[in-house]
Design a protein around this motif. Structure first.
Motif, PDB file in Angstrom:
ATOM      1  N   PRO A  19       0.811  -1.237   0.000  1.00  0.00           N
ATOM      2  CA  PRO A  19       0.000   0.000   0.000  1.00  0.00           C
ATOM      3  C   PRO A  19       0.838   1.279   0.000  1.00  0.00           C
ATOM      4  N   VAL A  20       1.936   1.272   0.756  1.00  0.00           N
ATOM      5  CA  VAL A  20       2.784   2.466   0.811  1.00  0.00           C
ATOM      6  C   VAL A  20       3.439   2.722  -0.538  1.00  0.00           C
ATOM      7  N   VAL A  21       3.954   1.666  -1.161  1.00  0.00           N
ATOM      8  CA  VAL A  21       4.619   1.817  -2.454  1.00  0.00           C
ATOM      9  C   VAL A  21       3.613   2.265  -3.518  1.00  0.00           C
ATOM     10  N   VAL A  22       2.412   1.710  -3.483  1.00  0.00           N
ATOM     11  CA  VAL A  22       1.363   2.110  -4.429  1.00  0.00           C
ATOM     12  C   VAL A  22       1.012   3.586  -4.233  1.00  0.00           C
ATOM     13  N   LEU A  82      10.919  -4.453   3.711  1.00  0.00           N
ATOM     14  CA  LEU A  82      11.019  -3.189   4.438  1.00  0.00           C
ATOM     15  C   LEU A  82      11.989  -2.239   3.747  1.00  0.00           C
ATOM     16  N   SER A  83      13.070  -2.770   3.182  1.00  0.00           N
ATOM     17  CA  SER A  83      14.017  -1.930   2.443  1.00  0.00           C
ATOM     18  C   SER A  83      13.317  -1.265   1.263  1.00  0.00           C
ATOM     19  N   TRP A  84      12.511  -2.032   0.550  1.00  0.00           N
ATOM     20  CA  TRP A  84      11.760  -1.520  -0.600  1.00  0.00           C
ATOM     21  C   TRP A  84      10.814  -0.416  -0.159  1.00  0.00           C
ATOM     22  N   GLN A  85      10.130  -0.647   0.950  1.00  0.00           N
ATOM     23  CA  GLN A  85       9.178   0.352   1.441  1.00  0.00           C
ATOM     24  C   GLN A  85       9.892   1.626   1.890  1.00  0.00           C
ATOM     25  N   ARG A  86      10.928   1.479   2.716  1.00  0.00           N
ATOM     26  CA  ARG A  86      11.611   2.646   3.271  1.00  0.00           C
ATOM     27  C   ARG A  86      12.236   3.499   2.172  1.00  0.00           C
ATOM     28  N   LEU A  87      12.869   2.862   1.185  1.00  0.00           N
ATOM     29  CA  LEU A  87      13.533   3.625   0.130  1.00  0.00           C
ATOM     30  C   LEU A  87      12.534   4.179  -0.875  1.00  0.00           C
ATOM     31  N   ALA A  92      16.869   7.413   1.104  1.00  0.00           N
ATOM     32  CA  ALA A  92      18.198   7.623   1.688  1.00  0.00           C
ATOM     33  C   ALA A  92      18.602   6.365   2.454  1.00  0.00           C
ATOM     34  N   ALA A  93      19.205   5.423   1.733  1.00  0.00           N
ATOM     35  CA  ALA A  93      19.601   4.157   2.348  1.00  0.00           C
ATOM     36  C   ALA A  93      20.547   4.339   3.540  1.00  0.00           C
ATOM     37  N   ALA A 129      10.458   4.120  11.159  1.00  0.00           N
ATOM     38  CA  ALA A 129       9.191   4.787  10.861  1.00  0.00           C
ATOM     39  C   ALA A 129       9.088   6.127  11.587  1.00  0.00           C
ATOM     40  N   LEU A 130       9.482   6.150  12.859  1.00  0.00           N
ATOM     41  CA  LEU A 130       9.415   7.397  13.632  1.00  0.00           C
ATOM     42  C   LEU A 130      10.410   8.419  13.092  1.00  0.00           C
ATOM     43  N   ASN A 131      11.569   7.924  12.638  1.00  0.00           N
ATOM     44  CA  ASN A 131      12.568   8.819  12.057  1.00  0.00           C
ATOM     45  C   ASN A 131      12.005   9.503  10.819  1.00  0.00           C
ATOM     46  N   GLY A 132      11.391   8.715   9.928  1.00  0.00           N
ATOM     47  CA  GLY A 132      10.779   9.292   8.737  1.00  0.00           C
ATOM     48  C   GLY A 132       9.588  10.163   9.082  1.00  0.00           C
ATOM     49  N   GLY A 133       8.820   9.735  10.099  1.00  0.00           N
ATOM     50  CA  GLY A 133       7.671  10.522  10.519  1.00  0.00           C
ATOM     51  C   GLY A 133       8.061  11.883  11.044  1.00  0.00           C
ATOM     52  N   ALA A 134       9.210  11.930  11.725  1.00  0.00           N
ATOM     53  CA  ALA A 134       9.688  13.210  12.253  1.00  0.00           C
ATOM     54  C   ALA A 134      10.000  14.182  11.122  1.00  0.00           C
ATOM     55  N   TRP A 135      10.538  13.664  10.027  1.00  0.00           N
ATOM     56  CA  TRP A 135      10.803  14.508   8.864  1.00  0.00           C
ATOM     57  C   TRP A 135       9.502  15.120   8.339  1.00  0.00           C
ATOM     58  N   LEU A 136       8.483  14.259   8.183  1.00  0.00           N
ATOM     59  CA  LEU A 136       7.202  14.732   7.661  1.00  0.00           C
ATOM     60  C   LEU A 136       6.570  15.747   8.616  1.00  0.00           C
ATOM     61  N   PHE A 137       6.657  15.460   9.904  1.00  0.00           N
ATOM     62  CA  PHE A 137       6.083  16.361  10.910  1.00  0.00           C
ATOM     63  C   PHE A 137       6.780  17.718  10.869  1.00  0.00           C
TER      64      PHE A 137
END
Length: 236
Positions: A19-22, A82-87, A92-93, A129-137
């Motif tokens: 769902p995230v990738v889509v 998870l690698s596919w989703q995060r990137l 930023a690997a 997830a929290l690291n990426g969420g902090a960026w969005l926030f």
């Protein structure tokens, strides 16, 4: 406990990241469509807009290959789904790998080690997830205020801001590199030292070459990682 990679690479994990990738692919399609529609506002006809997109797509191949090479190391550490989703959402690997390492260190384990369990992996997913969420926030609520903060810290000097950003990154990743180097001082574990030294030296050489061939800079990180891995394998 079951090997965490068995779960990390299982089909439920693949389904959970789809769902995230889509969503990302949908956003890319919408942005592309909107950009083409806005081409007329800056005097671009359809032919020129299509040519511009082709140039952009071609230019993106280099950076994408660099991320793909680094992703191979990330896949070995946290699994392919998870690698596919995060990137797909961050791209930023090194940042994602650093987050996974921080999560492991906070639990007093080493990422991917024999004592790394499914619980450790679950915590790593939360940290990333929290690291990426902090960026969005931050970008959503404070983008308009960051300019004020950066001006106070640097006095409006863009060079100081650049130096501050680079030194922060050097400190974070240097911390991990030194830790691996120290581990390599143990008997029969010199492969760690070989990886750190070889990748550091190769990055220095590649950076110098990149001054003459700027396009190579996009591949520097991935190439340095591969050279470090090869050195570690040889020493091992």
């Amino acid at each position: 406990m079951k090997n965490f990679l068995d779960v990390a690479n299982s089909w439920p994990m693949w389904l959970s990241v789809v769902p995230v990738v889509v969503a990302v692919l949908s956003e890319a399609f919408i942005f592309t469509k909107k950009a083409k529609e806005a081409g007329s506002l800056v005097g671009l006809d359809e032919k020129e807009a299509n040519r511009a997109f082709k140039v952009g797509a071609t230019a993106a191949i280099g950076p994408s290959l660099g991320v793909f090479i680094v992703m191979l190391g990330l896949m070995a550490a946290i699994g392919a789904p998870l690698s596919w989703q995060r990137l797909s959402i961050i791209g930023a690997a090194p940042t994602e790998l650093a987050a996974a390492n921080m999560a492991a260190k906070a639990q007093d384990v080493t990422l991917g080690a024999d004592n790394y369990t499914l619980i450790n992996y679950a915590n790593a997913t939360w940290v990333m997830a929290l690291n990426g969420g902090a960026w969005l926030f931050t970008s959503g609520l404070f983008t308009d205020k960051l300019d004020i903060i950066s001006h106070k810290v640097t006095g409006g000097d863009t060079k100081k801001l650049g130096i501050l950003s680079v030194t922060a990154m050097c400190g974070a990743f240097g911390y991990f590199a030194v830790n691996e180097f120290i581990k390599g001082l143990a008997p029969d574990n010199h492969a760690n030292i070989a990886a750190v030294v070889a990748s550091a030296l190769s990055m220095g050489v590649l950076t110098e070459i990149g001054k003459k061939y700027p396009k190579l800079n996009e591949f520097n990180l991935g190439l340095a990682m591969i050279i470090g891995m090869i050195a570690a394998i040889i020493v091992k």
